[in-house]
Motif scaffolding. Structure first.
Motif, PDB file in Angstrom:
ATOM      1  N   THR A 170      -5.970   0.460  -7.532  1.00 44.43           N
ATOM      2  CA  THR A 170      -6.835   1.455  -8.181  1.00 44.43           C
ATOM      3  C   THR A 170      -8.307   1.059  -8.167  1.00 44.43           C
ATOM      4  N   HIS A 171      -8.607  -0.219  -7.997  1.00 41.62           N
ATOM      5  CA  HIS A 171     -10.013  -0.603  -7.874  1.00 41.62           C
ATOM      6  C   HIS A 171     -10.150  -1.743  -6.867  1.00 41.62           C
TER       7      HIS A 171
ATOM      8  N   GLU B 282      -0.331   2.043  -6.952  1.00 40.09           N
ATOM      9  CA  GLU B 282      -0.970   1.782  -8.251  1.00 40.09           C
ATOM     10  C   GLU B 282      -1.577   0.381  -8.321  1.00 40.09           C
ATOM     11  N   GLN B 283      -1.227  -0.485  -7.359  1.00 38.25           N
ATOM     12  CA  GLN B 283      -1.824  -1.822  -7.313  1.00 38.25           C
ATOM     13  C   GLN B 283      -3.252  -1.804  -6.777  1.00 38.25           C
TER      14      GLN B 283
ATOM     15  N   ALA C 129      -9.009  -0.181  -1.119  1.00 40.89           N
ATOM     16  CA  ALA C 129      -8.084   0.852  -1.603  1.00 40.89           C
ATOM     17  C   ALA C 129      -6.745   0.589  -0.931  1.00 40.89           C
TER      18      ALA C 129
ATOM     19  N   SER D   3       0.830  -1.210   0.000  1.00 36.13           N
ATOM     20  CA  SER D   3       0.000   0.000   0.000  1.00 36.13           C
ATOM     21  C   SER D   3       0.861   1.255   0.000  1.00 36.13           C
TER      22      SER D   3
END
Ligand SMILES: [Zn+2]
Length: 359
Positions: free
Chosen positions: A23-24, A20-21, A40, A15
């Protein structure tokens, strides 16, 4: 780019280093039938195999609202990794929030402003990362507790460590409940977690625990687990009791937080209780305390003692703040807060008989 769902370990590390890992939303099931939902970066939810929609206890642990308050972050990180590794089996629905990831990276309390003054809508307008994050935390917390049928078995512990030494190193703030009664079972659970003192707040604030208490109607506390230290420098023994209680609450039958099961506890006495007497705000650039910087939290003063003064740009006294009764003690002194924010609380002891409990 790989997603966290393909790695499933070192959640906090990923985290912080690879947001960027995240994003959803990512979801998967562990082999022990625990469902994992990563909402998140820094926000992860675990749903145990026996969970029935809406039923049972729902627990939220938030930590790192202040990025340099490392002990709670380390405890929550250990818990998340133990759950991912299935060495701990969950019995409640649990969300863990590592709040201020960028502030952790620079080992500071915050980047732009104190996140624990940004709840209850105080995050508007969203002109910095802390405000955006506070709004996101609010949304996810509301959504998390909205799935519970019974808010009386929902819990939010916002975990911190204090900047200063303290006569009571481990203490909690009970947010203002408006007309609701205090939960004695919760005070007993806090005592079991090693909390020595509890402050009853008596006015609305913009803290995270007040937000969840007010908006979600759950049991909610700001919990100070000890003194702030850098990552890796916390003495595990100092936090052992809290760590055990936080693990036990989510990984053994949570019925142990009820009154009946606490009757057999070895130390059933309540923490020392205080209510807030004065909230002293800083209004001027030149704001000074009349006690030394290393004065511990909960140091008591006498009626008439001057605690703080503020001066205009020419050095003329604008206002002084004095104790209004004997045994009035200081908590959270910080002369460097933004103008208009709280520089000091004073508290006075209150007896159990003076409090309105739910039992
Ligand atoms: Zn804090």
């Amino acid at each position: 780019m790989s997603l966290f769902a393909s790695q499933r370990t070192e959640f906090l590390h990923h985290s912080r280093t690879a947001p960027e890992q995240f994003t959803h939303t990512q979801e998967w099931w562990l082999p022990n039938q625990t469902q994992v939902v990563v909402h998140a970066a820094g926000i992860i939810e675990f749903i145990p195999s026996e969970y029935e929609k809406g039923k049972g206890s729902h627990v939220l642990y938030s930590c790192g609202v202040h990025g340099n308050e490392t002990a709670p972050i380390e405890i929550c990180n250990d818990l998340v990794e133990a759950l991912l590794a299935q060495t701990v089996t969950l019995t409640v629905r649990l969300m863990v929030q590592f709040a201020n990831l960028p502030a952790m990276d620079i080992a500071q309390r915050f980047i732009s402003e104190n996140m624990n003054r940004l709840f209850c809508g105080a995050h508007e307008p969203q002109h910095n990362a802390e405000r955006v994050r506070a709004a996101q935390l609010e949304q996810l917390t509301i959504a998390f507790f909205a799935q519970a049928d019974d808010p009386s078995i929902c819990y939010h512990y916002d975990l911190h460590t204090a900047i200063k030494d303290s006569a009571y190193p481990r203490f909690a703030v009970y947010p203002f409940l408006h007309d609701k009664a205090y939960s004695k079972a919760q005070l007993l659970w806090l005592a079991k977690a090693g909390i020595q003192a509890v402050l009853f707040s008596e006015s609305p604030t913009t803290t995270y625990s007040y937000f969840s208490s007010l908006q979600c109607s759950v049991h909610s506390f700001t919990v100070e687990l000890g003194k702030v230290k850098p990552f890796g420098q916390n003495d595990i023994a100092d936090f052992a009791q809290a760590r055990t209680a936080l693990f036990d609450l989510v990984s053994v039958d949570s019925s142990h937080v009820t009154d009946s099961s606490l009757q057999g506890a070895t130390d059933p006495s309540l923490p020392v209780l205080f209510r807030i007497k004065q909230m002293i705000l800083r209004h001027a650039e030149d704001f000074k305390f009349h006690f030394s910087d290393d004065t511990p939290n909960f140091t008591a003063f006498n009626q008439g003692d001057v605690l703080a003064s503020e001066y205009d740009e020419y050095g003329a006294l604008l206002q002084s703040y004095t104790c209004v009764q004997d045994a009035e003690a200081i908590v959270f002194p910080n002369a460097n807060v933004t103008l208009g924010q709280r520089a000091l609380l004073t508290v006075v002891p209150v007896t159990e008989q003076e409090c309105t409990f739910d039992v």
